[in-house]
Design an enzyme around this catalytic site. Structure first.
Site, PDB file in Angstrom:
ATOM      1  N   ASN A 199     -64.071 156.387  52.357  1.00 16.44           N
ATOM      2  CA  ASN A 199     -63.518 155.470  51.367  1.00 16.44           C
ATOM      3  C   ASN A 199     -62.346 154.640  51.894  1.00 16.44           C
ATOM      4  OD1 ASN A 199     -61.675 157.486  51.488  1.00 16.44           O
ATOM      5  ND2 ASN A 199     -61.874 158.166  49.375  1.00 16.44           N
TER       6      ASN A 199
ATOM      7  N   TYR B 163     -54.545 167.820  55.451  1.00 15.59           N
ATOM      8  CA  TYR B 163     -55.268 168.021  54.183  1.00 15.59           C
ATOM      9  C   TYR B 163     -55.250 169.472  53.727  1.00 15.59           C
ATOM     10  CZ  TYR B 163     -57.285 163.270  53.866  1.00 15.59           C
ATOM     11  OH  TYR B 163     -57.485 161.920  53.716  1.00 15.59           O
TER      12      TYR B 163
ATOM     13  N   ARG C  81     -51.862 153.378  45.346  1.00 12.85           N
ATOM     14  CA  ARG C  81     -53.104 153.978  44.831  1.00 12.85           C
ATOM     15  C   ARG C  81     -53.863 152.972  43.953  1.00 12.85           C
ATOM     16  NH1 ARG C  81     -54.095 159.351  45.962  1.00 12.85           N
ATOM     17  NH2 ARG C  81     -55.664 159.384  44.313  1.00 12.85           N
TER      18      ARG C  81
ATOM     19  N   HIS D 222     -56.326 156.172  52.715  1.00  8.98           N
ATOM     20  CA  HIS D 222     -55.664 157.311  52.069  1.00  8.98           C
ATOM     21  C   HIS D 222     -54.344 156.838  51.464  1.00  8.98           C
ATOM     22  CE1 HIS D 222     -53.762 161.231  51.482  1.00  8.98           C
ATOM     23  NE2 HIS D 222     -52.675 160.662  51.971  1.00  8.98           N
TER      24      HIS D 222
ATOM     25  N   PHE E 220     -65.746 169.985  50.272  1.00 11.55           N
ATOM     26  CA  PHE E 220     -65.781 168.825  51.164  1.00 11.55           C
ATOM     27  C   PHE E 220     -64.786 168.929  52.318  1.00 11.55           C
ATOM     28  CE2 PHE E 220     -63.049 167.671  47.500  1.00 11.55           C
ATOM     29  CZ  PHE E 220     -61.870 167.297  48.147  1.00 11.55           C
TER      30      PHE E 220
ATOM     31  N   ARG F 107     -60.855 149.979  48.325  1.00 11.59           N
ATOM     32  CA  ARG F 107     -62.005 150.878  48.433  1.00 11.59           C
ATOM     33  C   ARG F 107     -63.293 150.204  47.959  1.00 11.59           C
ATOM     34  NH1 ARG F 107     -58.862 156.521  46.792  1.00 11.59           N
ATOM     35  NH2 ARG F 107     -58.642 157.314  48.918  1.00 11.59           N
TER      36      ARG F 107
ATOM     37  N   LYS G 290     -58.538 154.796  57.418  1.00 12.18           N
ATOM     38  CA  LYS G 290     -59.382 155.893  57.890  1.00 12.18           C
ATOM     39  C   LYS G 290     -60.355 155.429  58.987  1.00 12.18           C
ATOM     40  CE  LYS G 290     -59.149 158.661  53.623  1.00 12.18           C
ATOM     41  NZ  LYS G 290     -59.943 159.382  52.596  1.00 12.18           N
TER      42      LYS G 290
ATOM     43  N   GLU H 144     -46.296 164.131  53.720  1.00 10.91           N
ATOM     44  CA  GLU H 144     -47.216 163.332  54.531  1.00 10.91           C
ATOM     45  C   GLU H 144     -46.466 162.364  55.446  1.00 10.91           C
ATOM     46  OE1 GLU H 144     -50.010 161.590  51.772  1.00 10.91           O
ATOM     47  OE2 GLU H 144     -50.876 163.549  51.276  1.00 10.91           O
TER      48      GLU H 144
ATOM     49  N   THR I 279     -60.964 157.327  44.187  1.00 11.56           N
ATOM     50  CA  THR I 279     -61.526 158.033  45.342  1.00 11.56           C
ATOM     51  C   THR I 279     -62.953 157.583  45.629  1.00 11.56           C
ATOM     52  OG1 THR I 279     -60.183 159.928  44.673  1.00 11.56           O
ATOM     53  CG2 THR I 279     -61.921 160.336  46.301  1.00 11.56           C
TER      54      THR I 279
HETATM   55  P1  ADP Z   1     -57.759 160.655  47.214  1.00 13.17           P
HETATM   56  O1  ADP Z   1     -57.908 160.302  48.678  1.00 13.17           O
HETATM   57  O2  ADP Z   1     -58.238 159.541  46.314  1.00 13.17           O
HETATM   58  O3  ADP Z   1     -56.370 161.143  46.856  1.00 13.17           O
HETATM   59  P2  ADP Z   1     -58.604 163.446  47.084  1.00 13.17           P
HETATM   60  O4  ADP Z   1     -57.196 163.789  47.424  1.00 13.17           O
HETATM   61  O5  ADP Z   1     -59.218 164.095  45.893  1.00 13.17           O
HETATM   62  O6  ADP Z   1     -58.791 161.861  46.923  1.00 13.17           O
HETATM   63  O7  ADP Z   1     -59.550 163.794  48.313  1.00 13.17           O
HETATM   64  C1  ADP Z   1     -59.129 163.535  49.644  1.00 13.17           C
HETATM   65  C2  ADP Z   1     -60.270 162.870  50.380  1.00 13.17           C
HETATM   66  O8  ADP Z   1     -61.352 163.790  50.483  1.00 13.17           O
HETATM   67  C3  ADP Z   1     -60.891 161.649  49.695  1.00 13.17           C
HETATM   68  O9  ADP Z   1     -60.175 160.451  49.932  1.00 13.17           O
HETATM   69  C4  ADP Z   1     -62.267 161.613  50.309  1.00 13.17           C
HETATM   70  O10 ADP Z   1     -62.260 161.071  51.633  1.00 13.17           O
HETATM   71  C5  ADP Z   1     -62.597 163.097  50.391  1.00 13.17           C
HETATM   72  N1  ADP Z   1     -63.292 163.580  49.190  1.00 13.17           N
HETATM   73  C6  ADP Z   1     -62.763 163.785  47.964  1.00 13.17           C
HETATM   74  N2  ADP Z   1     -63.675 164.235  47.087  1.00 13.17           N
HETATM   75  C7  ADP Z   1     -64.837 164.337  47.789  1.00 13.17           C
HETATM   76  C8  ADP Z   1     -66.168 164.734  47.470  1.00 13.17           C
HETATM   77  N3  ADP Z   1     -66.495 165.136  46.246  1.00 13.17           N
HETATM   78  N4  ADP Z   1     -67.102 164.695  48.443  1.00 13.17           N
HETATM   79  C9  ADP Z   1     -66.786 164.293  49.707  1.00 13.17           C
HETATM   80  N5  ADP Z   1     -65.556 163.902  50.082  1.00 13.17           N
HETATM   81  C10 ADP Z   1     -64.583 163.904  49.147  1.00 13.17           C
HETATM   82 MG    MG Z   2     -55.404 162.826  47.537  1.00 14.09          MG
END
Ligand code: ADP
Ligand code: MG
Length: 141
Positions: free
Chosen positions: A115, A52, A88, A118, A60, A105, A12, A129, A94
């Protein structure tokens, strides 16, 4: 039985800006992933929203898509046995604040949004994706 799988990884914009790209790529290779494709891109807000789309409407979403279009990213097609879960696990959860030592992370993430990386979360999302960023002919075969 283990299945050879592909997953989509992204370094990222926060991690690229923090000069973490090389470290993350080295970690990927040291953990037995085969890099089938790799591109450095600056995606638009619109492209981030398409990627996304599953999160559209979440609180968010706007901030996340601003962040993802704020600078260069590195998109990667990775292959390994059970690659989706393996990647993962290597990233960690996350929220970097909950991440274990040794995860990407934990090392490079600075907030639940910023973080560092992805990873696809299931076979159907991995397919979507991977095809979002790579045509079949662009991957190692
Ligand atoms: P992951 O990337 O671990 O699969 P998610 O798919 O739930 O997590 O969310 C996509 C991305 O959105 C996260 O990697 C993070 O950058 C952002 N994100 C997720 N939850 C939050 C939150 N509560 N507040 C701000 N950003 C968030
Ligand atoms: Mg995700």
């Amino acid at each position: 039985m283990k299945t050879l799988q592909r997953t989509l990884a992204i370094v990222k914009p926060d991690a690229v800006a923090n000069n973490a790209t090389g470290d993350i790529l080295a970690t990927i290779e040291a953990n037995g992933f085969r890099i089938l494709g790799m591109k450095m891109l600056h995606i638009s807000k619109d492209e981030a929203e398409g990627f996304y789309a599953v999160h559209a409407g979440k609180p968010f979403f706007d901030s996340l898509t601003d962040f993802m279009s704020s600078g260069m990213v590195v998109v990667l097609a990775l292959e390994k046995d059970d690659a989706i879960k393996a990647w993962r696990d290597l990233m960690g959860p996350t929220n970097p604040a909950s991440a274990a030592e040794g995860t990407i992370r934990k090392k490079w993430g600075s907030s639940i949004e910023r973080n560092a990386t992805h990873g696809s979360d299931a076979e159907d999302t991995a397919r979507f994706e991977l095809s979002y960023f790579f045509a079949g002919y662009q991957l190692v075969h």
